[in-house]
Design a protein around this motif. Sequence first.
Motif, PDB file in Angstrom:
ATOM      1  N   GLY A 286       0.807  -1.219   0.000  1.00 48.15           N
ATOM      2  CA  GLY A 286       0.000   0.000   0.000  1.00 48.15           C
ATOM      3  C   GLY A 286       0.838   1.266   0.000  1.00 48.15           C
ATOM      4  N   VAL A 287       2.119   1.158   0.336  1.00 51.03           N
ATOM      5  CA  VAL A 287       2.970   2.348   0.413  1.00 51.03           C
ATOM      6  C   VAL A 287       3.181   2.978  -0.966  1.00 51.03           C
ATOM      7  N   SER A 288       3.308   2.157  -2.001  1.00 44.62           N
ATOM      8  CA  SER A 288       3.465   2.711  -3.357  1.00 44.62           C
ATOM      9  C   SER A 288       2.250   3.535  -3.751  1.00 44.62           C
ATOM     10  N   ALA A 289       1.064   3.023  -3.415  1.00 43.07           N
ATOM     11  CA  ALA A 289      -0.170   3.763  -3.704  1.00 43.07           C
ATOM     12  C   ALA A 289      -0.210   5.062  -2.910  1.00 43.07           C
ATOM     13  N   LEU A 290       0.298   5.013  -1.682  1.00 46.23           N
ATOM     14  CA  LEU A 290       0.337   6.216  -0.855  1.00 46.23           C
ATOM     15  C   LEU A 290       1.259   7.265  -1.466  1.00 46.23           C
ATOM     16  N   ILE A 291       2.440   6.856  -1.903  1.00 47.79           N
ATOM     17  CA  ILE A 291       3.387   7.795  -2.506  1.00 47.79           C
ATOM     18  C   ILE A 291       2.790   8.430  -3.753  1.00 47.79           C
ATOM     19  N   ARG A 292       2.163   7.614  -4.594  1.00 52.14           N
ATOM     20  CA  ARG A 292       1.535   8.163  -5.803  1.00 52.14           C
ATOM     21  C   ARG A 292       0.375   9.096  -5.441  1.00 52.14           C
ATOM     22  N   GLY A 293      -0.367   8.732  -4.386  1.00 52.06           N
ATOM     23  CA  GLY A 293      -1.465   9.582  -3.947  1.00 52.06           C
ATOM     24  C   GLY A 293      -0.978  10.934  -3.469  1.00 52.06           C
ATOM     25  N   VAL A 294       0.136  10.944  -2.737  1.00 54.98           N
ATOM     26  CA  VAL A 294       0.725  12.194  -2.252  1.00 54.98           C
ATOM     27  C   VAL A 294       1.183  13.040  -3.436  1.00 54.98           C
ATOM     28  N   TYR A 295       1.783  12.402  -4.404  1.00 49.40           N
ATOM     29  CA  TYR A 295       2.276  13.084  -5.598  1.00 49.40           C
ATOM     30  C   TYR A 295       1.132  13.830  -6.289  1.00 49.40           C
ATOM     31  N   HIS A 296       0.006  13.154  -6.444  1.00 49.46           N
ATOM     32  CA  HIS A 296      -1.149  13.786  -7.085  1.00 49.46           C
ATOM     33  C   HIS A 296      -1.797  14.811  -6.155  1.00 49.46           C
ATOM     34  N   LEU A 297      -1.740  14.545  -4.851  1.00 53.53           N
ATOM     35  CA  LEU A 297      -2.291  15.487  -3.879  1.00 53.53           C
ATOM     36  C   LEU A 297      -1.584  16.833  -3.967  1.00 53.53           C
ATOM     37  N   LEU A 298      -0.307  16.807  -4.283  1.00 56.81           N
ATOM     38  CA  LEU A 298       0.469  18.024  -4.442  1.00 56.81           C
ATOM     39  C   LEU A 298       0.183  18.720  -5.766  1.00 56.81           C
ATOM     40  N   GLY A 299      -0.728  18.147  -6.548  1.00 54.46           N
ATOM     41  CA  GLY A 299      -1.096  18.768  -7.819  1.00 54.46           C
ATOM     42  C   GLY A 299      -0.106  18.483  -8.927  1.00 54.46           C
ATOM     43  N   LEU A 300       0.647  17.375  -8.797  1.00 52.42           N
ATOM     44  CA  LEU A 300       1.687  17.066  -9.775  1.00 52.42           C
ATOM     45  C   LEU A 300       1.269  15.972 -10.745  1.00 52.42           C
ATOM     46  N   ARG A 301       1.782  16.091 -11.968  1.00 51.50           N
ATOM     47  CA  ARG A 301       1.578  15.087 -12.998  1.00 51.50           C
ATOM     48  C   ARG A 301       2.933  14.765 -13.610  1.00 51.50           C
ATOM     49  N   THR A 302       3.015  13.691 -14.385  1.00 56.58           N
ATOM     50  CA  THR A 302       4.290  13.249 -14.928  1.00 56.58           C
ATOM     51  C   THR A 302       4.230  13.123 -16.438  1.00 56.58           C
ATOM     52  N   TYR A 303       5.221  13.731 -17.106  1.00 57.15           N
ATOM     53  CA  TYR A 303       5.423  13.394 -18.514  1.00 57.15           C
ATOM     54  C   TYR A 303       6.746  12.650 -18.612  1.00 57.15           C
ATOM     55  N   LEU A 304       6.957  11.975 -19.730  1.00 58.33           N
ATOM     56  CA  LEU A 304       8.094  11.066 -19.856  1.00 58.33           C
ATOM     57  C   LEU A 304       8.920  11.376 -21.094  1.00 58.33           C
ATOM     58  N   THR A 305      10.225  11.163 -20.972  1.00 61.28           N
ATOM     59  CA  THR A 305      11.103  11.221 -22.130  1.00 61.28           C
ATOM     60  C   THR A 305      11.854   9.898 -22.197  1.00 61.28           C
ATOM     61  N   THR A 306      12.184   9.468 -23.402  1.00 64.57           N
ATOM     62  CA  THR A 306      12.855   8.167 -23.527  1.00 64.57           C
ATOM     63  C   THR A 306      13.777   8.149 -24.728  1.00 64.57           C
ATOM     64  N   GLY A 307      14.883   7.470 -24.564  1.00 62.93           N
ATOM     65  CA  GLY A 307      15.862   7.340 -25.638  1.00 62.93           C
ATOM     66  C   GLY A 307      16.887   6.306 -25.223  1.00 62.93           C
ATOM     67  N   GLU A 308      17.911   6.112 -26.041  1.00 60.24           N
ATOM     68  CA  GLU A 308      18.924   5.092 -25.733  1.00 60.24           C
ATOM     69  C   GLU A 308      19.689   5.434 -24.461  1.00 60.24           C
ATOM     70  N   LYS A 309      19.916   6.721 -24.202  1.00 65.67           N
ATOM     71  CA  LYS A 309      20.685   7.129 -23.026  1.00 65.67           C
ATOM     72  C   LYS A 309      19.898   6.898 -21.739  1.00 65.67           C
ATOM     73  N   GLU A 310      18.626   7.340 -21.717  1.00 64.92           N
ATOM     74  CA  GLU A 310      17.823   7.202 -20.491  1.00 64.92           C
ATOM     75  C   GLU A 310      16.343   7.317 -20.781  1.00 64.92           C
ATOM     76  N   THR A 311      15.552   6.743 -19.881  1.00 66.32           N
ATOM     77  CA  THR A 311      14.103   6.963 -19.835  1.00 66.32           C
ATOM     78  C   THR A 311      13.837   7.653 -18.516  1.00 66.32           C
ATOM     79  N   ARG A 312      13.114   8.787 -18.570  1.00 62.12           N
ATOM     80  CA  ARG A 312      13.008   9.618 -17.368  1.00 62.12           C
ATOM     81  C   ARG A 312      11.594  10.146 -17.168  1.00 62.12           C
ATOM     82  N   ALA A 313      11.197  10.246 -15.891  1.00 58.79           N
ATOM     83  CA  ALA A 313       9.912  10.827 -15.512  1.00 58.79           C
ATOM     84  C   ALA A 313      10.166  12.260 -15.041  1.00 58.79           C
ATOM     85  N   TRP A 314       9.353  13.196 -15.537  1.00 60.39           N
ATOM     86  CA  TRP A 314       9.514  14.608 -15.186  1.00 60.39           C
ATOM     87  C   TRP A 314       8.243  15.117 -14.509  1.00 60.39           C
ATOM     88  N   PRO A 315       8.345  15.703 -13.315  1.00 57.77           N
ATOM     89  CA  PRO A 315       7.152  16.209 -12.618  1.00 57.77           C
ATOM     90  C   PRO A 315       6.786  17.615 -13.060  1.00 57.77           C
TER      91      PRO A 315
END
Length: 384
Positions: A286-315
Amino acid sequence: MFIGLQLWFFPGLMLQAGIVGLPNVGKSTLFNAVTRTRKAEAANYPFCTIDPNLGVVTVPDERLAVLSKISKSQKLIPTAIEFVDIAGLVKGASEGAGLGNKFLANIREVDAIVQVVRCFVDDDIIHELGTVDPLRDIEIINAELMLADLASLEKRRVSREKKAKSGDAEAKREVAVMDKIIPHLDKALPALTCELSKEDQEVMKDFFLLTSKPTIFACNVAESELAAALDDPDGHPLVSKVRKYAAETHGAEAVVISARIEEEMIDLEPEEAAEFLADMGVKDSGVSALIRGVYHLLGLRTYLTTGEKETRAWPIPAGAKAPQAAGVIHSDFERGFIAAEVVAYDVLKELGSYQAAKEAGKLRIEGKEYVVKDGDVVEFRFNV
């Protein structure tokens, strides 16, 4: 205890969420669990935490692994949150009881609140009040926060009234908003639920009220009850009460966690942890769900970038437009923004490659007014 969460996304901007609760409800255990450390002393007595503990936890995002396979990325970079673990709250904190003044000063600075609520019975773990009653515990905390807010507003109102009488327009606006909030707090209702116009809400931000912050409740259950509580939260009598209370009083979410189970997995590798949970009949404590819930509670969303060097989540904050989102990577991206090449994660996952998405007409070129959505996979075009 108070645990603060600090999240970096725009240069110079830092968001925080604080975890609050009475002593011995599982807060230090939760801190150790989510940070995968043993920094916080989880002892069986009040105020075992006095000096702050710091720890960083990544925001779980299964999309990164999928995208990394598509792009054959060398590394994955999720978003990260810093936890600050501080001493607990007791009845009378608004008048300085326990470590109340220190606690309230810290929580006043955060942007959102997580209340950890004890929903397990264990004779070996002392409850400060002698019995387990999650609604009583929540109401004690809320009462202290409301009393602190009332004291703050009444003090502020005295100084603003003098200015308002002399014709100060800003002071008049503040007094008018306080006249709406104070009666609301007197009814034992949080400032967050007071009906205010957008203009009034902007004024209220300057009051830094404890009860104006969005809240999520974490119901800490016994190890033996986790699987059933996750499967049917309302089937657990204590969790059910908290969920109903959270919805009715705060319009808030209540999630089920087992901090103790998470703590037992601190030293396990991911594969071992997954097997440990599977043996208990659950995929997550349940902790993972809690962390994601807090993230959204703060009004944050995630977009993603991906390539050979790295795949990254950006808030990014919900509602951010493409140039703002580009600025999270580098200010030059925002300053020289030309366009954003966008494909939805679900589409890219289904089609399996950028080329297939392009051939299917699912790869879009978006301009400056495009509002970036959670799960957008983006490549920016810019010129500096």
